[in-house]
Motif scaffolding. Sequence first.
Motif, PDB file in Angstrom:
ATOM      1  N   ALA A  52      -7.146  15.396 -16.285  1.00  0.00           N
ATOM      2  CA  ALA A  52      -7.621  16.043 -14.899  1.00  0.00           C
ATOM      3  C   ALA A  52      -6.934  15.014 -13.830  1.00  0.00           C
ATOM      4  O   ALA A  52      -7.271  15.540 -12.568  1.00  0.00           O
ATOM      5  CB  ALA A  52      -9.172  15.793 -15.184  1.00  0.00           C
ATOM      6  N   VAL A  53      -6.299  14.534 -13.891  1.00  0.00           N
ATOM      7  CA  VAL A  53      -5.600  13.313 -12.745  1.00  0.00           C
ATOM      8  C   VAL A  53      -4.334  13.586 -12.940  1.00  0.00           C
ATOM      9  O   VAL A  53      -3.229  13.534 -11.925  1.00  0.00           O
ATOM     10  CB  VAL A  53      -5.537  11.784 -13.397  1.00  0.00           C
ATOM     11  CG1 VAL A  53      -5.038  11.395 -12.241  1.00  0.00           C
ATOM     12  CG2 VAL A  53      -7.275  11.734 -13.266  1.00  0.00           C
ATOM     13  N   ARG A  54      -3.808  14.051 -14.672  1.00  0.00           N
ATOM     14  CA  ARG A  54      -1.705  14.247 -14.253  1.00  0.00           C
ATOM     15  C   ARG A  54      -0.936  15.285 -13.213  1.00  0.00           C
ATOM     16  O   ARG A  54      -2.549  16.283 -14.229  1.00  0.00           O
ATOM     17  CB  ARG A  54      -1.905  14.108 -16.118  1.00  0.00           C
ATOM     18  CG  ARG A  54      -0.539  14.043 -15.864  1.00  0.00           C
ATOM     19  CD  ARG A  54       0.109  14.215 -17.579  1.00  0.00           C
ATOM     20  NE  ARG A  54      -0.649  12.949 -18.050  1.00  0.00           N
ATOM     21  CZ  ARG A  54      -1.860  13.327 -19.279  1.00  0.00           C
ATOM     22  NH1 ARG A  54      -2.248  14.043 -19.194  1.00  0.00           N
ATOM     23  NH2 ARG A  54      -2.173  11.770 -19.829  1.00  0.00           N
ATOM     24  N   GLY A  55      -0.572  15.035 -12.376  1.00  0.00           N
ATOM     25  CA  GLY A  55       0.514  15.459 -12.185  1.00  0.00           C
ATOM     26  C   GLY A  55      -0.952  16.497 -10.918  1.00  0.00           C
ATOM     27  O   GLY A  55      -0.291  17.172  -9.804  1.00  0.00           O
ATOM     28  N   ARG A  56      -1.851  15.805  -9.972  1.00  0.00           N
ATOM     29  CA  ARG A  56      -3.001  16.025  -9.117  1.00  0.00           C
ATOM     30  C   ARG A  56      -2.152  15.081  -8.126  1.00  0.00           C
ATOM     31  O   ARG A  56      -1.700  14.448  -8.301  1.00  0.00           O
ATOM     32  CB  ARG A  56      -4.059  16.042  -9.755  1.00  0.00           C
ATOM     33  CG  ARG A  56      -4.661  16.166 -10.605  1.00  0.00           C
ATOM     34  CD  ARG A  56      -4.899  18.013 -10.765  1.00  0.00           C
ATOM     35  NE  ARG A  56      -5.774  18.810  -9.853  1.00  0.00           N
ATOM     36  CZ  ARG A  56      -7.150  18.703 -10.235  1.00  0.00           C
ATOM     37  NH1 ARG A  56      -7.268  18.316 -11.367  1.00  0.00           N
ATOM     38  NH2 ARG A  56      -7.805  19.412  -9.568  1.00  0.00           N
ATOM     39  N   ASP A  57      -2.594  15.931  -6.958  1.00  0.00           N
ATOM     40  CA  ASP A  57      -2.478  15.472  -5.614  1.00  0.00           C
ATOM     41  C   ASP A  57      -4.180  15.237  -5.516  1.00  0.00           C
ATOM     42  O   ASP A  57      -5.201  15.988  -5.392  1.00  0.00           O
ATOM     43  CB  ASP A  57      -2.713  16.403  -4.404  1.00  0.00           C
ATOM     44  CG  ASP A  57      -0.663  16.647  -4.545  1.00  0.00           C
ATOM     45  OD1 ASP A  57       0.586  15.930  -5.227  1.00  0.00           O
ATOM     46  OD2 ASP A  57      -0.429  17.845  -4.625  1.00  0.00           O
ATOM     47  N   ILE A  58      -4.398  13.827  -4.520  1.00  0.00           N
ATOM     48  CA  ILE A  58      -5.474  13.008  -4.910  1.00  0.00           C
ATOM     49  C   ILE A  58      -5.682  13.025  -3.720  1.00  0.00           C
ATOM     50  O   ILE A  58      -5.388  11.945  -2.801  1.00  0.00           O
ATOM     51  CB  ILE A  58      -5.439  11.622  -5.881  1.00  0.00           C
ATOM     52  CG1 ILE A  58      -5.787  11.638  -6.798  1.00  0.00           C
ATOM     53  CG2 ILE A  58      -7.045  11.047  -5.021  1.00  0.00           C
ATOM     54  CD1 ILE A  58      -6.086  12.921  -7.515  1.00  0.00           C
TER      55      ILE A  58
ATOM     56  N   LEU B 295      -4.962   5.274 -10.540  1.00  0.00           N
ATOM     57  CA  LEU B 295      -4.530   6.611 -10.569  1.00  0.00           C
ATOM     58  C   LEU B 295      -3.202   7.548 -10.339  1.00  0.00           C
ATOM     59  O   LEU B 295      -3.340   8.280 -11.463  1.00  0.00           O
ATOM     60  CB  LEU B 295      -5.121   7.494  -9.151  1.00  0.00           C
ATOM     61  CG  LEU B 295      -6.071   7.892  -8.557  1.00  0.00           C
ATOM     62  CD1 LEU B 295      -7.194   7.954  -6.925  1.00  0.00           C
ATOM     63  CD2 LEU B 295      -7.523   8.770 -10.208  1.00  0.00           C
ATOM     64  N   LYS B 296      -2.383   6.057 -10.287  1.00  0.00           N
ATOM     65  CA  LYS B 296      -0.948   5.966 -10.257  1.00  0.00           C
ATOM     66  C   LYS B 296      -0.756   6.700 -11.732  1.00  0.00           C
ATOM     67  O   LYS B 296       0.227   7.119 -13.047  1.00  0.00           O
ATOM     68  CB  LYS B 296       0.103   5.175  -9.585  1.00  0.00           C
ATOM     69  CG  LYS B 296       0.312   5.766  -8.071  1.00  0.00           C
ATOM     70  CD  LYS B 296       0.769   7.069  -7.775  1.00  0.00           C
ATOM     71  CE  LYS B 296       1.097   7.580  -6.169  1.00  0.00           C
ATOM     72  NZ  LYS B 296       1.809   8.206  -6.541  1.00  0.00           N
ATOM     73  N   LYS B 297      -1.327   5.099 -12.154  1.00  0.00           N
ATOM     74  CA  LYS B 297      -1.049   4.953 -14.017  1.00  0.00           C
ATOM     75  C   LYS B 297      -1.672   6.102 -14.275  1.00  0.00           C
ATOM     76  O   LYS B 297      -0.944   6.237 -15.717  1.00  0.00           O
ATOM     77  CB  LYS B 297      -1.575   3.866 -14.119  1.00  0.00           C
ATOM     78  CG  LYS B 297      -1.483   3.179 -15.644  1.00  0.00           C
ATOM     79  CD  LYS B 297      -2.288   2.136 -15.532  1.00  0.00           C
ATOM     80  CE  LYS B 297      -2.410   1.329 -17.126  1.00  0.00           C
ATOM     81  NZ  LYS B 297      -3.018  -0.067 -17.473  1.00  0.00           N
ATOM     82  N   ALA B 298      -3.230   6.785 -13.948  1.00  0.00           N
ATOM     83  CA  ALA B 298      -2.593   7.831 -15.249  1.00  0.00           C
ATOM     84  C   ALA B 298      -2.054   9.249 -15.111  1.00  0.00           C
ATOM     85  O   ALA B 298      -2.475  10.442 -15.509  1.00  0.00           O
ATOM     86  CB  ALA B 298      -4.070   8.209 -15.256  1.00  0.00           C
TER      87      ALA B 298
ATOM     88  N   GLU C 249       0.738  -1.530   0.188  1.00  0.00           N
ATOM     89  CA  GLU C 249       0.010   0.277   0.235  1.00  0.00           C
ATOM     90  C   GLU C 249       0.813   1.252   0.450  1.00  0.00           C
ATOM     91  O   GLU C 249       0.741   2.337  -0.832  1.00  0.00           O
ATOM     92  CB  GLU C 249      -0.662   0.050   0.664  1.00  0.00           C
ATOM     93  CG  GLU C 249      -1.618  -1.333   0.876  1.00  0.00           C
ATOM     94  CD  GLU C 249      -2.675  -1.771   2.504  1.00  0.00           C
ATOM     95  OE1 GLU C 249      -2.259  -1.155   3.660  1.00  0.00           O
ATOM     96  OE2 GLU C 249      -3.802  -2.624   2.878  1.00  0.00           O
ATOM     97  N   ARG C 250       2.110   1.090   0.387  1.00  0.00           N
ATOM     98  CA  ARG C 250       2.535   1.948   1.195  1.00  0.00           C
ATOM     99  C   ARG C 250       3.058   2.455  -0.728  1.00  0.00           C
ATOM    100  O   ARG C 250       4.018   4.017  -1.033  1.00  0.00           O
ATOM    101  CB  ARG C 250       4.236   2.184   1.793  1.00  0.00           C
ATOM    102  CG  ARG C 250       3.242   2.450   3.401  1.00  0.00           C
ATOM    103  CD  ARG C 250       4.554   2.451   4.164  1.00  0.00           C
ATOM    104  NE  ARG C 250       5.164   1.534   4.441  1.00  0.00           N
ATOM    105  CZ  ARG C 250       5.417   0.293   4.922  1.00  0.00           C
ATOM    106  NH1 ARG C 250       4.729   0.378   6.069  1.00  0.00           N
ATOM    107  NH2 ARG C 250       6.215  -0.997   4.983  1.00  0.00           N
ATOM    108  N   GLY C 251       3.194   2.003  -1.736  1.00  0.00           N
ATOM    109  CA  GLY C 251       3.761   1.604  -2.043  1.00  0.00           C
ATOM    110  C   GLY C 251       3.295   2.604  -4.178  1.00  0.00           C
ATOM    111  O   GLY C 251       3.457   3.655  -4.716  1.00  0.00           O
ATOM    112  N   VAL C 252       2.113   2.949  -3.296  1.00  0.00           N
ATOM    113  CA  VAL C 252       0.633   3.371  -4.494  1.00  0.00           C
ATOM    114  C   VAL C 252       0.092   4.916  -3.225  1.00  0.00           C
ATOM    115  O   VAL C 252      -0.035   6.022  -4.324  1.00  0.00           O
ATOM    116  CB  VAL C 252       0.195   2.578  -5.203  1.00  0.00           C
ATOM    117  CG1 VAL C 252       0.395   1.796  -5.819  1.00  0.00           C
ATOM    118  CG2 VAL C 252      -0.692   1.789  -3.760  1.00  0.00           C
ATOM    119  N   LEU C 253      -0.165   4.546  -1.752  1.00  0.00           N
ATOM    120  CA  LEU C 253      -0.269   5.805  -1.455  1.00  0.00           C
ATOM    121  C   LEU C 253       0.461   6.131  -0.287  1.00  0.00           C
ATOM    122  O   LEU C 253       1.584   5.731   0.411  1.00  0.00           O
ATOM    123  CB  LEU C 253      -1.367   5.456  -0.576  1.00  0.00           C
ATOM    124  CG  LEU C 253      -2.223   4.426  -0.821  1.00  0.00           C
ATOM    125  CD1 LEU C 253      -3.612   3.615   0.289  1.00  0.00           C
ATOM    126  CD2 LEU C 253      -3.962   5.538  -1.477  1.00  0.00           C
TER     127      LEU C 253
END
Length: 232
Positions: free
Chosen positions: A188-194, A214-217, A52-56
């Motif tokens: 709308a996802v690229r470069g954003r904080d989610i 989301l990371k893939k995008a 989970e820490r790999g993506v969050l």
Amino acid sequence: MGLQSAWEALMMFLYPPRCPACGRYRERRGAWCADCLARACAVRRLRMTTDERGVLAEAWALAVYTGALRDLVRRLKYQRRRDALAYVETFLRAAGPIFFERCLLFDGGRTTRNLVAVPVPLFYKKEQQRGFNQTELLFQNFLHSHGIPMERLLVRTRATRPQYGLSKDERKENMRGAFAVPDEQRDAVRGRDILLLDDIYTTGVTCAECARALKKAGARRIVVLALTSGQV
């Protein structure tokens, strides 16, 4: 007195508002006893696995999945009773500032233009059946009051089994590849904080799978905000 006011007065007389935790009478719908509200606030950063820490970046919950908050979530989710929302919104006004103070996405409680909130999506047939995505309803007014936009940037690509009762490995397999960012939403996802929203954070498998999509995008940082969690 208008018809609506008369109806509201009748409902107040027949079903007077009570604190959702202790049942004491309150002055308005949505109100808690001060002590009950303070006890319900359990804002904390949640433990995450290496996977989970790999993506969050972080995962947070505002309350323990027990007592009044558990009952309110269930009332909305399974009984479709929107009267639960007023009590949740009161709770969020109390717990939210603590989260803003501590979460890495905020600077002294201030948000940035780069931030967008994204709810964990339901499969479209499930949402049609229920009539709403409960996570959106739980957080929408709270986010609006803080100027944080919420957008549907994720979709659930297939129906999945209920996670309840499954082992963690079964949950992972159940959710594998179940979420995607539609092509038209990638910009709308690229470069954003989610700020990834969920009603209940259990093992973290669902949120991690959402984060992968989301990371893939091209999302930059992803932080989970769950209303409740069984982690203590």
